[in-house]
Design a protein around this motif. Sequence first.
Motif, PDB file in Angstrom:
ATOM      1  N   GLU A   1       0.835  -1.207   0.000  1.00 24.55           N
ATOM      2  CA  GLU A   1       0.000   0.000   0.000  1.00 24.55           C
ATOM      3  C   GLU A   1       0.866   1.252   0.000  1.00 24.55           C
ATOM      4  OE1 GLU A   1      -3.335   2.079  -0.406  1.00 24.55           O
ATOM      5  OE2 GLU A   1      -3.262  -0.106  -0.348  1.00 24.55           O
ATOM      6  N   GLN A   2       1.961   1.236   0.746  1.00 19.88           N
ATOM      7  CA  GLN A   2       2.886   2.372   0.746  1.00 19.88           C
ATOM      8  C   GLN A   2       3.509   2.571  -0.624  1.00 19.88           C
ATOM      9  OE1 GLN A   2       5.694   1.559   3.861  1.00 19.88           O
ATOM     10  NE2 GLN A   2       4.449   2.578   5.444  1.00 19.88           N
ATOM     11  N   ARG A   3       3.901   1.483  -1.295  1.00 18.50           N
ATOM     12  CA  ARG A   3       4.471   1.583  -2.637  1.00 18.50           C
ATOM     13  C   ARG A   3       3.469   2.189  -3.611  1.00 18.50           C
ATOM     14  NH1 ARG A   3       6.179  -4.245  -2.292  1.00 18.50           N
ATOM     15  NH2 ARG A   3       7.975  -4.155  -0.934  1.00 18.50           N
ATOM     16  N   ARG A   4       2.221   1.760  -3.525  1.00 20.41           N
ATOM     17  CA  ARG A   4       1.182   2.309  -4.395  1.00 20.41           C
ATOM     18  C   ARG A   4       0.995   3.804  -4.150  1.00 20.41           C
ATOM     19  NH1 ARG A   4      -3.135  -2.405  -3.392  1.00 20.41           N
ATOM     20  NH2 ARG A   4      -2.160  -3.995  -4.679  1.00 20.41           N
ATOM     21  N   ALA A   5       0.983   4.190  -2.888  1.00 22.44           N
ATOM     22  CA  ALA A   5       0.820   5.610  -2.551  1.00 22.44           C
ATOM     23  C   ALA A   5       2.005   6.431  -3.079  1.00 22.44           C
ATOM     24  CB  ALA A   5       0.678   5.781  -1.040  1.00 22.44           C
ATOM     25  N   GLN A   6       3.220   5.891  -2.964  1.00 25.45           N
ATOM     26  CA  GLN A   6       4.396   6.599  -3.466  1.00 25.45           C
ATOM     27  C   GLN A   6       4.340   6.745  -4.986  1.00 25.45           C
ATOM     28  OE1 GLN A   6       7.694   4.344  -1.967  1.00 25.45           O
ATOM     29  NE2 GLN A   6       7.581   5.256   0.088  1.00 25.45           N
ATOM     30  N   ARG A   7       3.928   5.698  -5.682  1.00 27.70           N
ATOM     31  CA  ARG A   7       3.800   5.780  -7.145  1.00 27.70           C
ATOM     32  C   ARG A   7       2.760   6.819  -7.531  1.00 27.70           C
ATOM     33  NH1 ARG A   7       3.142  -0.500  -7.669  1.00 27.70           N
ATOM     34  NH2 ARG A   7       5.233  -1.133  -7.139  1.00 27.70           N
ATOM     35  N   LYS A   8       1.674   6.845  -6.806  1.00 29.08           N
ATOM     36  CA  LYS A   8       0.614   7.807  -7.093  1.00 29.08           C
ATOM     37  C   LYS A   8       1.119   9.235  -6.859  1.00 29.08           C
ATOM     38  CE  LYS A   8      -4.305   8.321  -6.306  1.00 29.08           C
ATOM     39  NZ  LYS A   8      -5.460   7.856  -5.557  1.00 29.08           N
ATOM     40  N   GLN A   9       1.880   9.441  -5.794  1.00 28.67           N
ATOM     41  CA  GLN A   9       2.440  10.774  -5.522  1.00 28.67           C
ATOM     42  C   GLN A   9       3.408  11.196  -6.618  1.00 28.67           C
ATOM     43  OE1 GLN A   9       4.172  10.573  -1.637  1.00 28.67           O
ATOM     44  NE2 GLN A   9       2.220  10.922  -0.574  1.00 28.67           N
ATOM     45  N   LYS A  10       4.235  10.264  -7.104  1.00 35.40           N
ATOM     46  CA  LYS A  10       5.181  10.592  -8.178  1.00 35.40           C
ATOM     47  C   LYS A  10       4.428  11.008  -9.433  1.00 35.40           C
ATOM     48  CE  LYS A  10       9.075   7.693  -6.821  1.00 35.40           C
ATOM     49  NZ  LYS A  10       9.924   6.540  -7.189  1.00 35.40           N
ATOM     50  N   LYS A  11       3.351  10.305  -9.752  1.00 42.67           N
ATOM     51  CA  LYS A  11       2.571  10.654 -10.941  1.00 42.67           C
ATOM     52  C   LYS A  11       1.950  12.036 -10.808  1.00 42.67           C
ATOM     53  CE  LYS A  11       1.326   6.016 -12.485  1.00 42.67           C
ATOM     54  NZ  LYS A  11       0.220   5.058 -12.719  1.00 42.67           N
ATOM     55  N   THR A  12       1.414  12.334  -9.638  1.00 41.76           N
ATOM     56  CA  THR A  12       0.810  13.660  -9.448  1.00 41.76           C
ATOM     57  C   THR A  12       1.876  14.750  -9.502  1.00 41.76           C
ATOM     58  OG1 THR A  12       0.898  13.379  -7.046  1.00 41.76           O
ATOM     59  CG2 THR A  12      -1.178  12.817  -8.148  1.00 41.76           C
ATOM     60  N   ARG A  13       3.085  14.492  -8.981  1.00 46.70           N
ATOM     61  CA  ARG A  13       4.171  15.474  -9.054  1.00 46.70           C
ATOM     62  C   ARG A  13       4.566  15.740 -10.502  1.00 46.70           C
ATOM     63  NH1 ARG A  13       7.987  12.854  -4.494  1.00 46.70           N
ATOM     64  NH2 ARG A  13       6.664  13.294  -2.697  1.00 46.70           N
ATOM     65  N   ARG A  14       4.661  14.664 -11.306  1.00 47.19           N
ATOM     66  CA  ARG A  14       5.014  14.827 -12.715  1.00 47.19           C
ATOM     67  C   ARG A  14       3.949  15.648 -13.443  1.00 47.19           C
ATOM     68  NH1 ARG A  14       6.577   8.567 -13.817  1.00 47.19           N
ATOM     69  NH2 ARG A  14       8.409   8.517 -12.488  1.00 47.19           N
ATOM     70  N   LYS A  15       2.687  15.357 -13.156  1.00 47.62           N
ATOM     71  CA  LYS A  15       1.607  16.111 -13.793  1.00 47.62           C
ATOM     72  C   LYS A  15       1.652  17.574 -13.379  1.00 47.62           C
ATOM     73  CE  LYS A  15      -1.708  12.360 -14.372  1.00 47.62           C
ATOM     74  NZ  LYS A  15      -3.019  11.835 -13.964  1.00 47.62           N
ATOM     75  N   ASP A  16       1.924  17.807 -12.095  1.00 48.37           N
ATOM     76  CA  ASP A  16       2.022  19.190 -11.617  1.00 48.37           C
ATOM     77  C   ASP A  16       3.186  19.938 -12.272  1.00 48.37           C
ATOM     78  OD1 ASP A  16      -0.162  18.803 -10.008  1.00 48.37           O
ATOM     79  OD2 ASP A  16       1.003  18.476  -8.161  1.00 48.37           O
ATOM     80  N   LYS A  17       4.332  19.252 -12.452  1.00 46.43           N
ATOM     81  CA  LYS A  17       5.488  19.872 -13.094  1.00 46.43           C
ATOM     82  C   LYS A  17       5.190  20.208 -14.540  1.00 46.43           C
ATOM     83  CE  LYS A  17       9.244  17.972 -10.342  1.00 46.43           C
ATOM     84  NZ  LYS A  17      10.459  17.109 -10.345  1.00 46.43           N
ATOM     85  N   LYS A  18       4.508  19.287 -15.241  1.00 45.94           N
ATOM     86  CA  LYS A  18       4.159  19.533 -16.659  1.00 45.94           C
ATOM     87  C   LYS A  18       3.187  20.688 -16.754  1.00 45.94           C
ATOM     88  CE  LYS A  18       4.826  14.890 -18.480  1.00 45.94           C
ATOM     89  NZ  LYS A  18       4.164  13.733 -19.113  1.00 45.94           N
ATOM     90  N   ASN A  19       2.194  20.716 -15.877  1.00 47.20           N
ATOM     91  CA  ASN A  19       1.216  21.803 -15.904  1.00 47.20           C
ATOM     92  C   ASN A  19       1.865  23.149 -15.535  1.00 47.20           C
ATOM     93  OD1 ASN A  19      -0.831  20.092 -16.669  1.00 47.20           O
ATOM     94  ND2 ASN A  19      -1.531  19.739 -14.561  1.00 47.20           N
ATOM     95  N   HIS A  20       2.804  23.128 -14.608  1.00 48.30           N
ATOM     96  CA  HIS A  20       3.499  24.353 -14.173  1.00 48.30           C
ATOM     97  C   HIS A  20       4.431  24.857 -15.272  1.00 48.30           C
ATOM     98  CE1 HIS A  20       4.981  27.321 -11.488  1.00 48.30           C
ATOM     99  NE2 HIS A  20       6.212  26.844 -11.455  1.00 48.30           N
ATOM    100  N   ALA A  21       5.059  23.899 -16.001  1.00 45.05           N
ATOM    101  CA  ALA A  21       5.977  24.280 -17.075  1.00 45.05           C
ATOM    102  C   ALA A  21       5.237  24.883 -18.247  1.00 45.05           C
ATOM    103  CB  ALA A  21       6.774  23.063 -17.547  1.00 45.05           C
ATOM    104  N   LYS A  22       4.008  24.448 -18.497  1.00 41.08           N
ATOM    105  CA  LYS A  22       3.213  24.979 -19.614  1.00 41.08           C
ATOM    106  C   LYS A  22       2.760  26.403 -19.351  1.00 41.08           C
ATOM    107  CE  LYS A  22       1.402  20.595 -21.257  1.00 41.08           C
ATOM    108  NZ  LYS A  22       0.208  19.765 -21.418  1.00 41.08           N
ATOM    109  N   THR A  23       2.563  26.779 -18.104  1.00 39.94           N
ATOM    110  CA  THR A  23       2.059  28.127 -17.801  1.00 39.94           C
ATOM    111  C   THR A  23       3.145  29.125 -17.635  1.00 39.94           C
ATOM    112  OG1 THR A  23       2.055  27.668 -15.447  1.00 39.94           O
ATOM    113  CG2 THR A  23       0.009  27.358 -16.649  1.00 39.94           C
TER     114      THR A  23
END
Length: 133
Positions: A111-133
């Motif tokens: 469960e911890q591994r799944r949560a960490q993977r999910k956090q990494k995905k959200t961070r990547r999405k946030d970085k892409k969205n931040h870089a576009k603006t």
Amino acid sequence: MECTVYKEIRTYREGIFMGLSLRQSIWGGVTLLTAIGSYFGLGLTVSKELASTLCLLLAALPAAVGFLQYQGLTFEQLACACLRTMLRHSGWYVYRAVSIFDTLHRAAEEEQRRAQRKQKKTRRKDKKNHAKT
């Protein structure tokens, strides 16, 4: 006119012949044929007293098949389940002790591994969205 309503509909059995279900009527007929056939067949070779005793014993088998149930299963269903168990699952059964702590610990780590993977995905999405603006 009176109609009985059962608390559980699963307990309802429809009567076809003299209050017997179709299955019970068929097995009752098989019982009758077995009794008559065994009496006249054995009456030629053994005494009438022994033939009548054997007739009752032989007729008891189809009667039991038709009228008895085990844990809600008819004889046919129970025989199929037994054969399925014996043929499919034949072999050695190995029972191993399972530690509940280890099982729960592994589940928590997963469960911890799944949560960490999910956090990494959200961070990547946030970085892409931040870089576009």
